[in-house]
Design a protein around this motif. Structure first.
Motif, PDB file in Angstrom:
ATOM      1  N   GLY A 118      34.856  42.797  42.387  1.00  0.00           N
ATOM      2  CA  GLY A 118      33.859  43.422  41.537  1.00  0.00           C
ATOM      3  C   GLY A 118      33.353  44.709  42.168  1.00  0.00           C
ATOM      4  N   ILE A 119      33.202  45.761  41.362  1.00  0.00           N
ATOM      5  CA  ILE A 119      32.796  47.074  41.871  1.00  0.00           C
ATOM      6  C   ILE A 119      31.295  47.278  41.669  1.00  0.00           C
ATOM      7  CG2 ILE A 119      33.123  49.563  41.646  1.00  0.00           C
ATOM      8  CD1 ILE A 119      35.927  49.021  40.588  1.00  0.00           C
ATOM      9  N   PRO A 120      30.556  47.547  42.751  1.00  0.00           N
ATOM     10  CA  PRO A 120      29.121  47.798  42.606  1.00  0.00           C
ATOM     11  C   PRO A 120      28.828  48.921  41.618  1.00  0.00           C
ATOM     12  CG  PRO A 120      29.677  47.475  44.911  1.00  0.00           C
ATOM     13  CD  PRO A 120      30.978  47.539  44.172  1.00  0.00           C
ATOM     14  N   ASP A 121      27.704  48.759  40.885  1.00  0.00           N
ATOM     15  CA  ASP A 121      27.354  49.684  39.810  1.00  0.00           C
ATOM     16  C   ASP A 121      25.832  49.716  39.690  1.00  0.00           C
ATOM     17  OD1 ASP A 121      26.817  50.879  37.281  1.00  0.00           O
ATOM     18  OD2 ASP A 121      28.742  50.197  36.492  1.00  0.00           O
ATOM     19  N   LYS A 122      25.265  50.913  39.581  1.00  0.00           N
ATOM     20  CA  LYS A 122      23.809  51.040  39.464  1.00  0.00           C
ATOM     21  C   LYS A 122      23.284  50.404  38.180  1.00  0.00           C
ATOM     22  CE  LYS A 122      23.937  55.620  37.270  1.00  0.00           C
ATOM     23  NZ  LYS A 122      23.536  57.044  37.381  1.00  0.00           N
ATOM     24  N   THR A 249      40.183  27.048  33.884  1.00  0.00           N
ATOM     25  CA  THR A 249      41.560  27.292  34.304  1.00  0.00           C
ATOM     26  C   THR A 249      41.626  28.122  35.580  1.00  0.00           C
ATOM     27  OG1 THR A 249      43.660  28.322  33.646  1.00  0.00           O
ATOM     28  CG2 THR A 249      41.664  29.350  32.814  1.00  0.00           C
ATOM     29  N   GLY A 250      42.717  27.970  36.312  1.00  0.00           N
ATOM     30  CA  GLY A 250      42.939  28.792  37.494  1.00  0.00           C
ATOM     31  C   GLY A 250      43.575  30.131  37.165  1.00  0.00           C
ATOM     32  N   GLU A 251      43.865  30.345  35.880  1.00  0.00           N
ATOM     33  CA  GLU A 251      44.489  31.601  35.458  1.00  0.00           C
ATOM     34  C   GLU A 251      43.471  32.737  35.458  1.00  0.00           C
ATOM     35  OE1 GLU A 251      47.808  31.936  34.887  1.00  0.00           O
ATOM     36  OE2 GLU A 251      47.830  29.865  35.638  1.00  0.00           O
ATOM     37  N   VAL A 252      43.918  33.921  35.840  1.00  0.00           N
ATOM     38  CA  VAL A 252      43.037  35.085  35.943  1.00  0.00           C
ATOM     39  C   VAL A 252      43.728  36.321  35.361  1.00  0.00           C
ATOM     40  CG1 VAL A 252      41.922  34.170  38.018  1.00  0.00           C
ATOM     41  CG2 VAL A 252      43.891  35.696  38.257  1.00  0.00           C
ATOM     42  N   TYR A 253      42.939  37.386  35.172  1.00  0.00           N
ATOM     43  CA  TYR A 253      43.515  38.658  34.751  1.00  0.00           C
ATOM     44  C   TYR A 253      42.744  39.801  35.405  1.00  0.00           C
ATOM     45  CZ  TYR A 253      39.601  39.383  31.491  1.00  0.00           C
ATOM     46  OH  TYR A 253      38.346  39.578  30.952  1.00  0.00           O
ATOM     47  N   GLN A 254      43.380  40.965  35.456  1.00  0.00           N
ATOM     48  CA  GLN A 254      42.785  42.141  36.092  1.00  0.00           C
ATOM     49  C   GLN A 254      42.185  43.075  35.058  1.00  0.00           C
ATOM     50  OE1 GLN A 254      45.376  45.235  38.012  1.00  0.00           O
ATOM     51  NE2 GLN A 254      44.317  44.592  39.863  1.00  0.00           N
ATOM     52  N   ASP A 255      41.039  43.654  35.390  1.00  0.00           N
ATOM     53  CA  ASP A 255      40.383  44.629  34.522  1.00  0.00           C
ATOM     54  C   ASP A 255      41.302  45.841  34.347  1.00  0.00           C
ATOM     55  OD1 ASP A 255      38.718  46.870  33.663  1.00  0.00           O
ATOM     56  OD2 ASP A 255      36.993  45.598  34.118  1.00  0.00           O
ATOM     57  N   ALA A 256      41.704  46.098  33.126  1.00  0.00           N
ATOM     58  CA  ALA A 256      42.621  47.212  32.857  1.00  0.00           C
ATOM     59  C   ALA A 256      41.949  48.561  33.042  1.00  0.00           C
ATOM     60  CB  ALA A 256      43.173  47.102  31.437  1.00  0.00           C
ATOM     61  N   ALA A 257      40.626  48.597  32.873  1.00  0.00           N
ATOM     62  CA  ALA A 257      39.907  49.870  32.950  1.00  0.00           C
ATOM     63  C   ALA A 257      39.713  50.335  34.392  1.00  0.00           C
ATOM     64  CB  ALA A 257      38.570  49.755  32.240  1.00  0.00           C
ATOM     65  N   ILE A 262      38.960  41.171  39.101  1.00  0.00           N
ATOM     66  CA  ILE A 262      39.718  40.022  38.601  1.00  0.00           C
ATOM     67  C   ILE A 262      38.747  39.060  37.917  1.00  0.00           C
ATOM     68  CG2 ILE A 262      41.250  38.115  39.211  1.00  0.00           C
ATOM     69  CD1 ILE A 262      42.472  40.874  39.711  1.00  0.00           C
ATOM     70  N   TYR A 263      39.102  38.622  36.712  1.00  0.00           N
ATOM     71  CA  TYR A 263      38.270  37.717  35.921  1.00  0.00           C
ATOM     72  C   TYR A 263      38.994  36.402  35.653  1.00  0.00           C
ATOM     73  CZ  TYR A 263      35.697  42.001  34.632  1.00  0.00           C
ATOM     74  OH  TYR A 263      34.992  43.178  34.656  1.00  0.00           O
TER      75      TYR A 263
END
Length: 289
Positions: A118-122, A249-257, A262-263
């Motif tokens: 996760g990317i920090p954001d103000k 589920t243990g399945e995940v995906y990556q934020d395309a933006a 990873i979610y």
């Protein structure tokens, strides 16, 4: 080139090979001939290197202790980033995530269904009921140390609290499975067995890793495994154990933006705890947590 008994050891200790790693190599070669996957010399840290990683680990732990004292409802994840960055720099360290393969911040802050990165954001404000993973990696004098912790913000649900607690237990189970001359698969088996016993899923394709002279080194540490399988664990290896455990589920995906975060595939909660550990002759040592 094959080393002679009286040549200097490959590890850089400046000792003769016969009094340093000769017996060690003979044992590894015997196991390799038996079909066991053994670590390369590159994965073996010297005592001096482990002490350097341990020193970096002390700063890394201090950073996470500061986060634990400061994190609260209403705080932005950018404020966490500032806290981590300024403390690390002021104590002579470097935040390893900053600019690593283009990552824009000094720490990873992953909330609720965010598994990792996760990317920090103000504009991302911590809310009552959130669970947050703060993942800190520090470089000090060229040595890397890596750990993460979960934090519960305000009044969290019993479901979320249980996930956080069980995930920590999974980490401790993985740690207890680490033995000199044991196997990587022992760690994954211990973690996954406890997680599934509690009705949870373990993320399989993202795991722990070697660390110390670089951010991400070999071996890959999967948190799903079978006993007595995988790479041999030997004294001198340094790696992270960092199970990511999901309610669904243990399945995940990556934020395309953003290309990083990873979610969970189903939007359910995820938790993660992480240690850096070193295998010693008589057991395992936590270098940062």
């Amino acid at each position: 080139m094959k080393l002679g008994r009286n040549d200097l050891c490959w590890c850089g200790s400046h000792k003769k090979y016969k009094s340093c790693h000769l017996a060690f190599d003979e044992k590894l070669n015997k196991m390799k001939q038996e079909g066991i996957l053994v670590p390369s010399h590159k994965m073996i840290k010297t005592p001096e290197q482990i002490e350097g990683i341990k020193k970096s680990g002390k700063l890394n732990t201090a950073v996470l202790d500061l986060v634990a004292q400061s994190i609260k409802e209403g705080m932005s994840t950018e404020e966490i980033n500032t806290l981590v960055h300024e403390y690390t720099i002021s104590h002579g360290g470097i935040p390893a995530p900053l600019h690593y393969k283009g990552f824009p911040k000094s720490v990873c802050t992953s909330i609720n269904e965010e598994v990792c990165h996760g990317i920090p954001d103000k504009n991302r404000i911590l809310q009552n009921g959130d669970i947050v993973n703060v993942d800190v990696t520090t470089i000090l004098d060229g040595y890397y140390a890596d750990a993460s912790r979960m934090f519960c913000i305000g009044e969290v649900s019993s479901e979320a609290k249980r996930l956080v607690e069980v995930t920590k237990q999974c980490l401790d189970a993985g740690l207890a499975a680490v033995k000199p001359w044991g196997f990587l698969g022992d760690i994954g088996y211990a973690v996954n067995s406890l997680a599934t016993k509690n009705g949870y899923s373990v993320v399989e394709n993202i795991g722990g890793h070697g660390v110390g002279l670089g951010f991400h080194e070999e071996p890959y540490v999967c948190h799903i495994g079978k006993p007595n399988t995988g790479m041999l664990l030997v004294p001198g290896m340094v790696f992270t154990i960092e199970p990511m455990v999901n309610i669904g589920t243990g399945e995940v995906y990556q934020d395309a933006a953003n290309g990083w975060t990873i979610y969970t595939e189903d939007g359910a909660l995820s938790a993660q705890w992480e240690y850096t550990v070193a295998i010693r002759e008589n057991g395992v040592e936590i270098l940062t947590k």
